[in-house]
Design a protein around this motif. Sequence first.
Motif, short mmCIF file in Angstrom:
data_model
loop_
_atom_site.label_atom_id
_atom_site.label_comp_id
_atom_site.label_asym_id
_atom_site.label_seq_id
_atom_site.Cartn_x
_atom_site.Cartn_y
_atom_site.Cartn_z
N ASP A 21 0.82 -1.22 0.00
CA ASP A 21 0.00 0.00 0.00
C ASP A 21 0.85 1.27 0.00
OD1 ASP A 21 -2.28 -1.55 -0.08
OD2 ASP A 21 -2.68 -1.38 2.07
N LYS A 22 2.02 1.20 0.63
CA LYS A 22 2.95 2.34 0.62
C LYS A 22 3.77 2.40 -0.67
CE LYS A 22 4.65 1.43 4.84
NZ LYS A 22 5.52 1.57 6.02
N GLU A 23 3.54 1.41 -1.53
CA GLU A 23 4.23 1.28 -2.82
C GLU A 23 5.73 1.03 -2.66
OE1 GLU A 23 3.06 4.57 -5.31
OE2 GLU A 23 0.99 3.89 -5.36
N ASN A 24 6.13 0.45 -1.52
CA ASN A 24 7.51 0.01 -1.32
C ASN A 24 7.75 -1.32 -2.02
OD1 ASN A 24 8.17 2.24 0.20
ND2 ASN A 24 7.57 1.26 2.12
N ILE A 25 6.67 -2.02 -2.33
CA ILE A 25 6.69 -3.26 -3.11
C ILE A 25 5.74 -3.05 -4.27
CG2 ILE A 25 6.18 -5.73 -3.10
CD1 ILE A 25 6.75 -5.69 -0.06
N GLU A 26 6.17 -3.41 -5.46
CA GLU A 26 5.34 -3.22 -6.64
C GLU A 26 4.17 -4.20 -6.64
OE1 GLU A 26 5.73 -3.09 -11.51
OE2 GLU A 26 7.49 -3.55 -10.30
N ASN A 27 3.00 -3.68 -6.87
CA ASN A 27 1.78 -4.50 -6.91
C ASN A 27 1.61 -5.06 -8.32
OD1 ASN A 27 -0.56 -5.72 -6.04
ND2 ASN A 27 -1.81 -3.91 -6.37
N VAL A 28 2.41 -6.05 -8.64
CA VAL A 28 2.44 -6.64 -9.97
C VAL A 28 1.20 -7.50 -10.22
CG1 VAL A 28 4.96 -6.61 -10.02
CG2 VAL A 28 3.77 -8.64 -9.16
N SER A 44 -6.37 -9.84 -11.37
CA SER A 44 -5.92 -9.77 -9.97
C SER A 44 -4.44 -9.37 -9.89
CB SER A 44 -6.14 -11.11 -9.28
OG SER A 44 -7.51 -11.38 -9.19
N THR A 45 -4.10 -8.83 -8.73
CA THR A 45 -2.74 -8.36 -8.48
C THR A 45 -2.12 -9.13 -7.32
OG1 THR A 45 -3.47 -6.69 -6.90
CG2 THR A 45 -3.37 -6.02 -9.23
N LEU A 46 -0.85 -8.84 -7.07
CA LEU A 46 -0.15 -9.43 -5.94
C LEU A 46 -0.91 -9.16 -4.64
CD1 LEU A 46 2.29 -10.84 -4.66
CD2 LEU A 46 3.48 -8.62 -4.74
N ARG A 47 -1.44 -7.95 -4.50
CA ARG A 47 -2.20 -7.62 -3.29
C ARG A 47 -3.41 -8.54 -3.11
NH1 ARG A 47 -5.64 -4.92 -0.17
NH2 ARG A 47 -4.74 -3.50 1.37
N ASP A 48 -4.10 -8.83 -4.19
CA ASP A 48 -5.25 -9.73 -4.12
C ASP A 48 -4.83 -11.12 -3.66
OD1 ASP A 48 -7.03 -7.74 -5.17
OD2 ASP A 48 -6.30 -8.23 -7.19
N VAL A 49 -3.69 -11.58 -4.16
CA VAL A 49 -3.18 -12.90 -3.76
C VAL A 49 -2.84 -12.91 -2.28
CG1 VAL A 49 -1.36 -14.61 -4.09
CG2 VAL A 49 -2.34 -13.43 -6.07
N VAL A 50 -2.14 -11.87 -1.82
CA VAL A 50 -1.76 -11.81 -0.40
C VAL A 50 -3.00 -11.77 0.48
CG1 VAL A 50 -0.53 -10.46 1.35
CG2 VAL A 50 0.48 -10.77 -0.92
N MET A 51 -4.04 -11.08 0.04
CA MET A 51 -5.28 -11.02 0.82
C MET A 51 -5.90 -12.40 1.00
SD MET A 51 -6.02 -7.92 1.87
CE MET A 51 -7.78 -7.96 2.12
#
Length: 87
Positions: A21-28, A44-51
């Motif tokens: 969310d802080k964009e320190n890691i790219e949401n690929v 879907s993105t990396l964030r969706d997978v982590v969720m």
Amino acid sequence: MVGYLEEEAIHSYTKFLKELDKENIENVPAPAIAIDYWQLPPNSTLRDVVMVVRADEAHHRDVNHFASDIHYQGHELKEAPAPLGYH
């Protein structure tokens, strides 16, 4: 013990989400294998997978604590089905 390990995984994934969310890691984009396994939408993105992985860890935590509670009470797990609403 396993329930507590799962809890630590939840904390780790939460920290990972904050970094996304802080964009320190790219949401690929999510890899195809994750989209297929978790039945996620194609965009879907990396964030969706982590969720979804974090939610799965939370479920594992709850199951392991439930099983531990049953054992602590001197019962067998097969004698104590999960309560309604439990997932």
